[in-house]
Design an enzyme around this catalytic site. Structure first.
Site, mmCIF file in Angstrom:
data_model
loop_
_atom_site.group_PDB
_atom_site.id
_atom_site.type_symbol
_atom_site.label_atom_id
_atom_site.label_comp_id
_atom_site.label_asym_id
_atom_site.label_seq_id
_atom_site.Cartn_x
_atom_site.Cartn_y
_atom_site.Cartn_z
ATOM 1 N N GLN A 1 51.399 90.903 -3.968
ATOM 2 C CA GLN A 1 52.842 90.678 -3.898
ATOM 3 C C GLN A 1 53.503 92.003 -3.518
ATOM 4 O OE1 GLN A 1 55.474 88.811 -3.725
ATOM 5 N NE2 GLN A 1 55.428 87.814 -5.736
ATOM 6 N N HIS B 1 47.348 81.335 5.883
ATOM 7 C CA HIS B 1 47.670 81.024 4.486
ATOM 8 C C HIS B 1 47.577 79.502 4.325
ATOM 9 C CE1 HIS B 1 50.338 84.850 3.759
ATOM 10 N NE2 HIS B 1 49.374 85.094 4.632
ATOM 11 N N GLU C 1 51.765 90.826 7.986
ATOM 12 C CA GLU C 1 52.037 89.413 7.668
ATOM 13 C C GLU C 1 53.229 88.941 8.495
ATOM 14 O OE1 GLU C 1 51.621 88.048 3.624
ATOM 15 O OE2 GLU C 1 53.551 87.021 3.770
HETATM 16 P P1 FAD Z 1 47.335 80.823 -8.645
HETATM 17 O O1 FAD Z 1 46.296 81.807 -8.314
HETATM 18 O O2 FAD Z 1 46.901 79.401 -8.777
HETATM 19 O O3 FAD Z 1 48.073 81.291 -9.966
HETATM 20 C C1 FAD Z 1 49.228 80.604 -10.427
HETATM 21 C C2 FAD Z 1 49.408 80.835 -11.920
HETATM 22 O O4 FAD Z 1 48.351 80.219 -12.637
HETATM 23 C C3 FAD Z 1 49.366 82.301 -12.309
HETATM 24 O O5 FAD Z 1 50.244 82.500 -13.389
HETATM 25 C C4 FAD Z 1 47.926 82.539 -12.733
HETATM 26 O O6 FAD Z 1 47.813 83.611 -13.646
HETATM 27 C C5 FAD Z 1 47.554 81.185 -13.331
HETATM 28 N N1 FAD Z 1 46.163 80.810 -13.060
HETATM 29 C C6 FAD Z 1 45.493 80.964 -11.893
HETATM 30 N N2 FAD Z 1 44.249 80.472 -11.984
HETATM 31 C C7 FAD Z 1 44.121 79.990 -13.254
HETATM 32 C C8 FAD Z 1 43.075 79.362 -13.957
HETATM 33 N N3 FAD Z 1 41.898 79.094 -13.361
HETATM 34 N N4 FAD Z 1 43.296 79.009 -15.257
HETATM 35 C C9 FAD Z 1 44.473 79.239 -15.849
HETATM 36 N N5 FAD Z 1 45.514 79.851 -15.225
HETATM 37 C C10 FAD Z 1 45.343 80.209 -13.933
HETATM 38 N N6 FAD Z 1 53.633 80.809 -0.871
HETATM 39 C C11 FAD Z 1 53.718 79.882 0.124
HETATM 40 O O7 FAD Z 1 54.234 78.779 -0.114
HETATM 41 N N7 FAD Z 1 53.285 80.150 1.394
HETATM 42 C C12 FAD Z 1 52.702 81.331 1.727
HETATM 43 O O8 FAD Z 1 52.300 81.549 2.876
HETATM 44 C C13 FAD Z 1 52.571 82.334 0.700
HETATM 45 N N8 FAD Z 1 51.987 83.526 0.962
HETATM 46 C C14 FAD Z 1 51.813 84.439 -0.066
HETATM 47 C C15 FAD Z 1 51.171 85.658 0.226
HETATM 48 C C16 FAD Z 1 50.986 86.604 -0.788
HETATM 49 C C17 FAD Z 1 50.264 87.917 -0.443
HETATM 50 C C18 FAD Z 1 51.472 86.348 -2.102
HETATM 51 C C19 FAD Z 1 51.302 87.372 -3.173
HETATM 52 C C20 FAD Z 1 52.116 85.154 -2.387
HETATM 53 C C21 FAD Z 1 52.291 84.181 -1.391
HETATM 54 N N9 FAD Z 1 52.922 82.951 -1.629
HETATM 55 C C22 FAD Z 1 53.054 82.016 -0.620
HETATM 56 C C23 FAD Z 1 53.512 82.667 -2.951
HETATM 57 C C24 FAD Z 1 52.548 81.894 -3.899
HETATM 58 O O9 FAD Z 1 52.312 80.605 -3.396
HETATM 59 C C25 FAD Z 1 53.223 81.836 -5.268
HETATM 60 O O10 FAD Z 1 53.323 83.118 -5.824
HETATM 61 C C26 FAD Z 1 52.627 80.856 -6.268
HETATM 62 O O11 FAD Z 1 53.530 80.753 -7.372
HETATM 63 C C27 FAD Z 1 51.278 81.267 -6.845
HETATM 64 O O12 FAD Z 1 50.280 81.167 -5.934
HETATM 65 P P2 FAD Z 1 48.806 81.725 -6.301
HETATM 66 O O13 FAD Z 1 47.909 81.302 -5.222
HETATM 67 O O14 FAD Z 1 48.875 83.154 -6.650
HETATM 68 O O15 FAD Z 1 48.531 80.838 -7.601
#
Ligand code: FAD
Length: 295
Positions: A175, A78, A17
């Site tokens: 993560q 991303h 990454e």
């Molecule tokens: P989601 O999958 O939407 O989840 C967010 C929260 O909502 C979680 O608590 C989940 O349990 C809950 N949830 C999810 N879907 C549902 C549903 N359908 N119903 C009810 N609850 C739900 N951030 C950036 O800004 N730029 C990046 O390039 C970036 N790269 C990343 C790369 C990796 C490998 C990781 C692990 C994280 C990255 N992040 C990045 C951080 C990420 O944007 C944050 O962790 C953010 O808070 C959550 O994103 P997510 O897509 O996991 O969210």
């Protein structure tokens, strides 16, 4: 090539990454990092997306394009959705398609006090559901071995993750995690919950004590005692900390591979030295031609 197809051909993958540099001259210097990373022929390189509506967004595509065109490595772009509306997401997707970039790590992103959320896409699964109706991308998703900080508990978090894979996420990148036992238990919980997508551990080699303390606080990940002792012992000697941090990361990687993890996703922090050291440490373990499964 779609990343999901790579997992059909290989049992274990290696991916990196990187983040798009903010300044133009740094973007030019990224070649130093990329040439080292690409020498190891990773299965893909993912490019982060500026948080919270940052103007840096298009650099993600610029860098992904460079990885594909100049180095022949598959990029994963991303893309966060919390601060964007459908028109903005459409424009981004169109540009990715134009550039021949087939893989998106679909993310919600974090709230940003300076940029209001648009409330169009609530979760990453909404982004996947929206884009998959119009485009033929392969979607990856984020996962959290120690649960996402906003989740009430582990079960709720895994249930949400299942919704993400049901929506169409084909591969899950984790993560950063410093404790392999936590990762292995999480991976098993995913299987029990019926999540069939490969779950790939994210490894962050630590090279600065301040950086890692900040990350651990921000992301709520466990700091195992063995690792804490290393940081405490070497934090005032940057070269020793570099050696110790890289050794810790390498030992994690080797244990994960031996334990059957389906790949390794390495957070390189754009440091060629980090990439070089990891490559050196894996030279008898990772064969660029056949991947991690060779040995
Ligand atoms: P989601 O999958 O939407 O989840 C967010 C929260 O909502 C979680 O608590 C989940 O349990 C809950 N949830 C999810 N879907 C549902 C549903 N359908 N119903 C009810 N609850 C739900 N951030 C950036 O800004 N730029 C990046 O390039 C970036 N790269 C990343 C790369 C990796 C490998 C990781 C692990 C994280 C990255 N992040 C990045 C951080 C990420 O944007 C944050 O962790 C953010 O808070 C959550 O994103 P997510 O897509 O996991 O969210």
């Amino acid at each position: 090539m779609k990343i999901s197809d790579i997992y059909r051909e290989k049992n274990q993958t290696l991916s990196f990454e990187i983040f798009p540099p903010k300044k133009d001259d740094e973007l030019r210097n990224i070649d130093e990092t990329l040439s080292v990373l690409c020498e190891l022929k990773p299965d893909f390189i993912s490019v982060t997306f500026g948080a919270g509506g940052s103007a840096n967004c298009n650099r993600t595509i610029e860098l992904a394009r460079k990885i594909r065109r100049d180095y022949g490595v598959e990029p994963v772009a991303h893309l966060t959705c919390l601060h964007y509306d459908k028109r903005e997401i459409d424009a981004f997707a169109k540009e990715l398609e134009y550039e021949g970039i087939e893989n998106i790590l679909a993310l919600r992103g974090d709230a940003n006090v300076n940029v209001p959320a648009k409330d169009v896409f609530r979760y990453s699964s909404d982004l996947i559901s929206y884009l998959k109706e119009k485009h033929d991308f392969c979607f990856l998703g984020a996962c959290y071995p120690e649960s996402h900080p906003e989740s009430a508990d582990r079960i709720t978090d895994i249930k949400s993750l299942k919704k993400k894979t049901d929506a169409g996420a084909k591969v899950l990148l984790s993560q950063m995690c410093f404790d392999n036992d936590i990762f292995f238990k999480f991976s098993e919980s995913c299987r029990i919950a019926g999540i069939e997508a490969p779950v790939i551990p994210g490894i962050m080699p630590v090279i600065k004590a301040s950086q890692i303390r900040r990350m651990v606080d921000m992301c709520g990940v466990a700091f195992p005692d063995r690792f804490r002792r290393i940081i405490d012992r070497y934090e005032n000697d940057p070269e020793a900390l570099f050696d110790a941090g890289m050794s810790y990361a390498l030992s994690q990687v080797i244990d994960l591979i031996a334990g059957g993890a389906l790949g390794i996703h390495l957070y390189t922090m754009n440091k060629p030295r980090v990439a070089e050291r990891i490559c050196e440490g894996l030279k008898n373990i990772y064969d660029p031609a056949t991947g991690l499964e060779a040995c």
